[in-house]
Scaffold this motif. Structure first.
Motif, PDB file in Angstrom:
ATOM      1  N   HIS A  68      14.756   8.143   0.650  1.00 12.43           N
ATOM      2  CA  HIS A  68      15.980   8.549   1.545  1.00 12.43           C
ATOM      3  C   HIS A  68      15.780  10.242   1.616  1.00 12.43           C
ATOM      4  O   HIS A  68      15.849  10.766   2.733  1.00 12.43           O
ATOM      5  N   LEU A  69      15.423  10.846   0.555  1.00 13.11           N
ATOM      6  CA  LEU A  69      15.088  12.206   0.591  1.00 13.11           C
ATOM      7  C   LEU A  69      14.038  12.500   1.465  1.00 13.11           C
ATOM      8  O   LEU A  69      14.205  13.614   2.156  1.00 13.11           O
ATOM      9  N   LYS A  70      12.950  11.892   1.280  1.00 12.30           N
ATOM     10  CA  LYS A  70      11.710  12.218   2.052  1.00 12.30           C
ATOM     11  C   LYS A  70      12.216  12.129   3.645  1.00 12.30           C
ATOM     12  O   LYS A  70      11.597  12.786   4.458  1.00 12.30           O
ATOM     13  N   ALA A  71      12.987  11.135   3.970  1.00  9.51           N
ATOM     14  CA  ALA A  71      13.259  11.018   5.412  1.00  9.51           C
ATOM     15  C   ALA A  71      14.247  12.200   5.851  1.00  9.51           C
ATOM     16  O   ALA A  71      14.309  12.651   6.898  1.00  9.51           O
ATOM     17  N   LEU A  72      15.092  12.778   5.016  1.00 10.00           N
ATOM     18  CA  LEU A  72      16.223  13.800   5.259  1.00 10.00           C
ATOM     19  C   LEU A  72      15.353  15.160   5.101  1.00 10.00           C
ATOM     20  O   LEU A  72      15.602  15.960   5.884  1.00 10.00           O
ATOM     21  N   PHE A  73      14.297  15.321   4.429  1.00 10.88           N
ATOM     22  CA  PHE A  73      13.896  16.531   4.009  1.00 10.88           C
ATOM     23  C   PHE A  73      12.249  16.387   4.042  1.00 10.88           C
ATOM     24  O   PHE A  73      11.515  15.997   3.234  1.00 10.88           O
ATOM     25  N   PRO A  74      11.656  16.733   5.321  1.00  8.34           N
ATOM     26  CA  PRO A  74      10.129  16.678   5.475  1.00  8.34           C
ATOM     27  C   PRO A  74       9.464  17.406   4.390  1.00  8.34           C
ATOM     28  O   PRO A  74       8.407  16.739   4.148  1.00  8.34           O
ATOM     29  N   SER A  75       9.904  18.533   3.804  1.00 13.18           N
ATOM     30  CA  SER A  75       9.033  19.043   2.812  1.00 13.18           C
ATOM     31  C   SER A  75       9.105  18.455   1.263  1.00 13.18           C
ATOM     32  O   SER A  75       8.713  18.955   0.337  1.00 13.18           O
ATOM     33  N   TYR A  76       9.601  17.316   1.180  1.00 15.80           N
ATOM     34  CA  TYR A  76      10.166  16.473  -0.060  1.00 15.80           C
ATOM     35  C   TYR A  76       8.485  16.557  -0.536  1.00 15.80           C
ATOM     36  O   TYR A  76       7.748  15.791  -0.039  1.00 15.80           O
ATOM     37  N   ARG A  77       8.530  16.789  -1.975  1.00 17.52           N
ATOM     38  CA  ARG A  77       7.303  16.490  -2.663  1.00 17.52           C
ATOM     39  C   ARG A  77       7.601  16.035  -4.072  1.00 17.52           C
ATOM     40  O   ARG A  77       8.589  16.762  -4.914  1.00 17.52           O
ATOM     41  N   TYR A  78       7.102  14.984  -4.514  1.00 18.20           N
ATOM     42  CA  TYR A  78       7.304  14.278  -5.767  1.00 18.20           C
ATOM     43  C   TYR A  78       6.173  14.814  -6.787  1.00 18.20           C
ATOM     44  O   TYR A  78       5.125  14.963  -6.472  1.00 18.20           O
ATOM     45  N   PHE A  79       6.981  14.779  -8.197  1.00 15.57           N
ATOM     46  CA  PHE A  79       5.911  15.287  -9.371  1.00 15.57           C
ATOM     47  C   PHE A  79       6.142  14.232 -10.380  1.00 15.57           C
ATOM     48  O   PHE A  79       7.550  13.896 -10.803  1.00 15.57           O
ATOM     49  N   ARG A  80       5.301  13.840 -10.938  1.00 16.99           N
ATOM     50  CA  ARG A  80       5.218  13.030 -12.337  1.00 16.99           C
ATOM     51  C   ARG A  80       5.808  13.744 -13.334  1.00 16.99           C
ATOM     52  O   ARG A  80       6.406  13.178 -14.247  1.00 16.99           O
ATOM     53  N   SER A  81       5.601  15.079 -13.560  1.00 15.35           N
ATOM     54  CA  SER A  81       5.864  15.868 -14.645  1.00 15.35           C
ATOM     55  C   SER A  81       6.445  16.937 -14.181  1.00 15.35           C
ATOM     56  O   SER A  81       6.153  17.560 -13.109  1.00 15.35           O
ATOM     57  N   LYS A  82       7.097  17.833 -15.240  1.00 18.04           N
ATOM     58  CA  LYS A  82       7.470  19.147 -14.566  1.00 18.04           C
ATOM     59  C   LYS A  82       6.516  19.913 -14.095  1.00 18.04           C
ATOM     60  O   LYS A  82       5.671  20.403 -14.673  1.00 18.04           O
ATOM     61  N   PRO A  83       6.860  20.621 -12.890  1.00 17.28           N
ATOM     62  CA  PRO A  83       6.042  21.823 -12.272  1.00 17.28           C
ATOM     63  C   PRO A  83       5.392  22.778 -13.231  1.00 17.28           C
ATOM     64  O   PRO A  83       6.573  23.387 -13.757  1.00 17.28           O
ATOM     65  N   THR A  84       4.486  23.225 -13.265  1.00 19.04           N
ATOM     66  CA  THR A  84       4.245  24.382 -14.428  1.00 19.04           C
ATOM     67  C   THR A  84       4.476  25.776 -13.441  1.00 19.04           C
ATOM     68  O   THR A  84       4.725  26.808 -14.122  1.00 19.04           O
ATOM     69  N   GLN A  85       4.528  25.734 -12.218  1.00 17.27           N
ATOM     70  CA  GLN A  85       4.748  26.853 -11.573  1.00 17.27           C
ATOM     71  C   GLN A  85       5.863  26.577 -10.413  1.00 17.27           C
ATOM     72  O   GLN A  85       5.977  25.598  -9.844  1.00 17.27           O
ATOM     73  N   LEU A  86       6.933  27.617 -10.514  1.00 20.48           N
ATOM     74  CA  LEU A  86       8.156  27.581  -9.617  1.00 20.48           C
ATOM     75  C   LEU A  86       7.838  28.408  -8.431  1.00 20.48           C
ATOM     76  O   LEU A  86       7.379  29.562  -8.398  1.00 20.48           O
ATOM     77  N   SER A  87       8.203  27.778  -7.076  1.00 25.20           N
ATOM     78  CA  SER A  87       8.163  28.662  -6.007  1.00 25.20           C
ATOM     79  C   SER A  87       9.131  29.158  -5.460  1.00 25.20           C
ATOM     80  O   SER A  87      10.350  28.593  -5.440  1.00 25.20           O
ATOM     81  N   TYR A  88       9.109  30.288  -4.972  1.00 28.42           N
ATOM     82  CA  TYR A  88      10.364  31.023  -4.416  1.00 28.42           C
ATOM     83  C   TYR A  88      10.976  30.311  -3.355  1.00 28.42           C
ATOM     84  O   TYR A  88      12.086  30.335  -2.963  1.00 28.42           O
ATOM     85  N   ASP A  89      10.202  29.851  -2.464  1.00 30.78           N
ATOM     86  CA  ASP A  89      10.463  29.059  -1.130  1.00 30.78           C
ATOM     87  C   ASP A  89      11.233  27.639  -1.212  1.00 30.78           C
ATOM     88  O   ASP A  89      11.342  27.183  -0.400  1.00 30.78           O
TER      89      ASP A  89
END
Length: 301
Positions: A4-25
């Motif tokens: 449902h989130l992917k349908a609502l937000f095209p930029s949705y991206r899934y991670f299996r572990s905590k991302p090592t870098q955080l994006s300002y955007d």
């Protein structure tokens, strides 16, 4: 939910572990039940979307101090107990800012000046801090935290809600106990008359009142609240009297009321409700009635 989130937000991206870098955007969120992370572009998230997402997920943000990464993993992701600890017991102080864009750096500096150096700061959302405070360096008085809230609100023109957690031994049960307090805090913040300061002692009557059967709530309303509607301040007077340890002089001073007037009002309350307020049973009933009255008043707004 992810579909449902992917349908609502095209930029949705899934991670299996905590991302090592955080994006300002992008906003990055963590799902506690599935223990998964995902990101969504900030350009696709309205204020209403953000409020909805933060109800179900925890936003991941840049840490305020180096130790916060370890503590974040420990209390949110079943991580290992932070290493090289200099204390055995600590409590979590939850601070939420109502403003959409609070001055985080200035607020962080103000909080640093208030707490000891070994207090660990975590920013877990755009407007929420967690403070891990060691027991040996704790600020023990409720009045100190009330003063902190008032000072910050006056200096930075922000509104604050603070939950003062209990001290727990730092072991594998620590995160479970914190999550329990976090849930209680969230439930209180959903009420329309949310207070600036909370602890278990202050929320216990609120949570218990919420869980009472309808028949009991109806009885309290019929026997106490409705008969007192012609004198709305009478119940608050009696509640203050109980809080002051049944001390006439102290209650009179706090309410700016003459002793004889206070005595008359206490007698009037007992006559109307048939509640004896100088014993524990009566005190408990008065407290539940006062909280129920608050619920009913704000529900009508």
């Amino acid at each position: 939910m992810n579909l449902h989130l992917k349908a609502l937000f095209p930029s949705y991206r899934y991670f299996r572990s905590k991302p090592t870098q955080l994006s300002y955007d992008s906003h990055i969120f963590y799902h506690h039940e599935t223990k998964e992370w995902f990101s969504i572009s900030k350009h696709e998230v309205s204020q209403r979307d953000y409020e909805w997402l933060t109800v179900f997920y925890t936003e991941v943000t840049s840490p305020l101090v180096q130790a916060s990464d370890l503590w974040y993993e420990f209390i949110y992701s079943n991580g290992d107990i932070p290493s090289k600890l200099t204390f055995n017991k600590a409590r979590v102080i939850q601070i939420t800012f109502i403003n959409e864009n609070p001055p985080l750096e200035a607020l962080k500096e103000a909080l640093y000046n208030f707490f000891q150096e070994d207090t660990v700061f975590l920013q877990v959302a755009k407007n929420q801090f967690l403070l891990i405070e060691p027991e040996m360096h704790s600020i023990c008085e409720k009045e100190d935290f009330i003063a902190l809230i008032r000072t910050i609100e006056a200096d930075f023109y922000v509104r604050i809600h603070l939950y003062l957690g209990e001290f727990y031994a730092i072991n594998q049960d620590f995160s479970v106990k914190f999550q329990r307090e976090a849930q209680w805090f969230k439930e209180c913040l959903h009420l329309r008359f949310a207070e600036p300061y909370y602890s278990f002692q202050t929320i216990f009557p609120i949570l218990l009142t919420e869980q009472l059967p309808t028949s009991i709530l109806t009885f309290i309303e019929e026997q106490i609240i409705i008969p007192l509607k012609s004198d709305k301040e009478l119940l608050e007077t009696v509640k203050t009297f109980c809080e002051c340890g049944f001390n006439i002089s102290l209650t009179s001073k706090k309410l700016h009321m003459h002793r004889n007037t206070l005595t008359y009002r206490l007698s009037k309350f007992q006559e109307i409700t048939n509640i004896h307020i100088k014993n524990l049973d009566g005190v408990i009933l008065v407290y539940f009635a006062s909280y129920l009255w608050s619920f009913l008043q704000h529900a009508q707004k």
